[in-house]
Design an enzyme around this catalytic site. Structure first.
Site, PDB file in Angstrom:
ATOM      1  N   TYR A  51      -3.982 -19.046 -59.660  1.00 35.77           N
ATOM      2  CA  TYR A  51      -5.168 -18.769 -58.827  1.00 35.77           C
ATOM      3  C   TYR A  51      -5.875 -17.480 -59.267  1.00 35.77           C
ATOM      4  CZ  TYR A  51      -2.834 -21.898 -55.398  1.00 35.77           C
ATOM      5  OH  TYR A  51      -2.194 -22.923 -54.757  1.00 35.77           O
ATOM      6  N   LYS A  76       3.547 -19.058 -57.486  1.00 37.12           N
ATOM      7  CA  LYS A  76       3.953 -20.243 -58.258  1.00 37.12           C
ATOM      8  C   LYS A  76       3.873 -19.951 -59.742  1.00 37.12           C
ATOM      9  CE  LYS A  76       1.707 -22.881 -54.622  1.00 37.12           C
ATOM     10  NZ  LYS A  76       0.553 -22.026 -54.310  1.00 37.12           N
ATOM     11  N   HIS A 106       4.696 -24.799 -60.350  1.00 33.91           N
ATOM     12  CA  HIS A 106       3.420 -25.284 -59.805  1.00 33.91           C
ATOM     13  C   HIS A 106       3.222 -26.789 -59.989  1.00 33.91           C
ATOM     14  CE1 HIS A 106      -0.776 -23.550 -58.703  1.00 33.91           C
ATOM     15  NE2 HIS A 106      -0.564 -24.690 -58.102  1.00 33.91           N
ATOM     16  N   ASN A 135       4.032 -30.386 -56.356  1.00 36.76           N
ATOM     17  CA  ASN A 135       3.511 -31.580 -57.045  1.00 36.76           C
ATOM     18  C   ASN A 135       4.627 -32.391 -57.707  1.00 36.76           C
ATOM     19  OD1 ASN A 135       0.580 -31.222 -56.612  1.00 36.76           O
ATOM     20  ND2 ASN A 135       0.919 -29.323 -57.746  1.00 36.76           N
ATOM     21  N   PRO A 184      -4.514 -29.562 -46.530  1.00 35.15           N
ATOM     22  CA  PRO A 184      -4.302 -30.359 -45.306  1.00 35.15           C
ATOM     23  C   PRO A 184      -5.617 -30.833 -44.688  1.00 35.15           C
ATOM     24  CG  PRO A 184      -4.018 -28.028 -44.818  1.00 35.15           C
ATOM     25  CD  PRO A 184      -4.155 -28.139 -46.321  1.00 35.15           C
ATOM     26  N   ILE A 232     -10.525 -19.005 -40.361  1.00 36.33           N
ATOM     27  CA  ILE A 232      -9.139 -18.546 -40.515  1.00 36.33           C
ATOM     28  C   ILE A 232      -8.504 -18.401 -39.135  1.00 36.33           C
ATOM     29  CG2 ILE A 232      -7.771 -16.503 -41.188  1.00 36.33           C
ATOM     30  CD1 ILE A 232      -9.702 -16.255 -43.633  1.00 36.33           C
TER      31      ILE A 232
HETATM   32  P1  A2P Z   1     -14.242 -22.165 -46.578  1.00 35.97           P
HETATM   33  O1  A2P Z   1     -13.143 -21.616 -47.441  1.00 35.97           O
HETATM   34  O2  A2P Z   1     -15.604 -21.933 -47.138  1.00 35.97           O
HETATM   35  O3  A2P Z   1     -14.118 -21.714 -45.145  1.00 35.97           O
HETATM   36  P2  A2P Z   1      -8.021 -27.380 -47.552  1.00 35.97           P
HETATM   37  O4  A2P Z   1      -7.252 -26.416 -46.713  1.00 35.97           O
HETATM   38  O5  A2P Z   1      -7.714 -28.813 -47.282  1.00 35.97           O
HETATM   39  O6  A2P Z   1      -7.949 -27.053 -49.019  1.00 35.97           O
HETATM   40  O7  A2P Z   1      -9.560 -27.220 -47.141  1.00 35.97           O
HETATM   41  C1  A2P Z   1     -10.284 -26.071 -47.461  1.00 35.97           C
HETATM   42  C2  A2P Z   1     -11.765 -26.355 -47.341  1.00 35.97           C
HETATM   43  O8  A2P Z   1     -12.096 -26.593 -45.972  1.00 35.97           O
HETATM   44  C3  A2P Z   1     -12.587 -25.183 -47.782  1.00 35.97           C
HETATM   45  O9  A2P Z   1     -13.769 -25.688 -48.371  1.00 35.97           O
HETATM   46  C4  A2P Z   1     -12.892 -24.451 -46.475  1.00 35.97           C
HETATM   47  O10 A2P Z   1     -14.122 -23.772 -46.568  1.00 35.97           O
HETATM   48  C5  A2P Z   1     -12.981 -25.583 -45.482  1.00 35.97           C
HETATM   49  N1  A2P Z   1     -12.489 -25.191 -44.143  1.00 35.97           N
HETATM   50  C6  A2P Z   1     -11.343 -24.559 -43.856  1.00 35.97           C
HETATM   51  N2  A2P Z   1     -11.191 -24.417 -42.527  1.00 35.97           N
HETATM   52  C7  A2P Z   1     -12.281 -24.955 -41.961  1.00 35.97           C
HETATM   53  C8  A2P Z   1     -12.713 -25.098 -40.617  1.00 35.97           C
HETATM   54  N3  A2P Z   1     -11.972 -24.662 -39.608  1.00 35.97           N
HETATM   55  N4  A2P Z   1     -13.906 -25.705 -40.385  1.00 35.97           N
HETATM   56  C9  A2P Z   1     -14.667 -26.165 -41.423  1.00 35.97           C
HETATM   57  N5  A2P Z   1     -14.301 -26.059 -42.715  1.00 35.97           N
HETATM   58  C10 A2P Z   1     -13.125 -25.459 -42.990  1.00 35.97           C
END
Ligand code: A2P
Length: 269
Positions: A51, A76, A106, A135, A184, A232
């Site tokens: 990352y 990782k 990873h 993975n 998720p 968050i």
């Molecule tokens: P951002 O980082 O701009 O807030 P995952 O956890 O499945 O990888 O999903 C991450 C994606 O979902 C990112 O694009 C993130 O955008 C967005 N995301 C995370 N939390 C939320 C939330 N509570 N509402 C809308 N979008 C979210």
């Protein structure tokens, strides 16, 4: 209410919700995200050599003033010909830590057993309290267990109602390997689903909270990613409500993997 911490097979305690920092840029963006998460009560941060943001994670951890043993930190191994134990020492320098709580391969580059000697060495040196994989499908886990002196404690895979890898979950449970869910929220795609939204509306929650909660109630350790403060905070407010049995059934049916025991439909390695 779901417990916020659980024990891995070796007794290591792990918070069931963590902030994933994949695709969060090193520097201000990553430092802010980790700082906001720690302020919001997260006690688990999941990064990776790949990352490129371990330095920012380390800086935010130090700035938080939290004691080292209060926060669970995962990184990782970026798999390749290099030595995982030596690469972890470089990670620790970037993170500014003496040890990580969890160090994962990873992905199974070059086969599922290639990195394991070095991972075990990192563990023996005390640089990784627990070691695991990411993975890995059920067959990869079996191959690894065939040679491992120190077994993997965790397998981190893409997991959500839409990727409900029941076969893999059962295989991991049988072998005492805890499953962690990355992406998720389907990297955001699953938030727009009508059935997820309907459940969220009924409960007065957001689609993200429904998806995070589903992972918890299905027994996963879950790692939603966001770089926005409000999200968050929102993604961690999941310990004061429950999905009903009917909600779980509706969500389970969204699975598109046919309950696979594989880790990914389209591996990139
Ligand atoms: P951002 O980082 O701009 O807030 P995952 O956890 O499945 O990888 O999903 C991450 C994606 O979902 C990112 O694009 C993130 O955008 C967005 N995301 C995370 N939390 C939320 C939330 N509570 N509402 C809308 N979008 C979210």
């Amino acid at each position: 209410m779901t417990a916020t911490v659980r024990a891995l097979a070796d007794g290591t305690e792990i918070p069931v919700l963590g902030l994933g920092v994949w695709q969060i840029r090193d520097g201000r963006e990553c430092e802010d995200a980790v700082r906001w998460a720690l302020e919001a009560g997260y006690r688990h941060i999941d990064t990776a050599q790949n990352y490129g943001n371990e330095r920012s994670v380390g800086r935010a951890l130090r700035d938080s003033g939290l004691a080292r043993d209060e926060v669970f930190v995962t990184t990782k191994f970026d798999p390749g010909p290099r030595d995982p134990a030596a690469e972890l020492e470089r990670s620790l320098e970037r993170l500014g830590l003496d040890a990580v709580d969890l160090y994962l391969v990873h992905w199974p580059a070059g086969g599922p057993t290639r990195a394991w000697d070095g991972m075990q060495r990192a563990h023996e040196r005390g640089h990784a309290r627990a070691i695991g994989v990411s993975n890995f499908g059920a067959a990869d886990i079996e191959s690894l267990l065939g040679v491992a002196a120190v077994p993997p404690m965790v397998n981190q895979v893409q997991f959500s109602p839409f990727e409900f890898r029941r076969g893999l979950q059962e295989a991991c449970e049988r072998r005492g390997v805890a499953l962690e869910a990355y992406s998720p929220l389907g990297t955001g795609r699953h938030l727009r689903d009508r059935e997820v939204a309907a459940i969220a509306d009924r409960l007065g929650r957001t689609p993200a909270q429904v998806l995070v909660r589903w992972s918890l109630q299905r027994g996963l350790i879950v790692l939603p990613k966001s770089s926005h403060h409000d999200r968050i905070v929102q993604n961690a407010a999941v310990f004061d409500f429950e999905l009903t049995g009917d909600d779980l059934t509706v969500l389970d049916k969204l699975d598109r993997t046919h309950g696979t025991d594989r880790a990914l439909e389209h591996p990139w390695w």
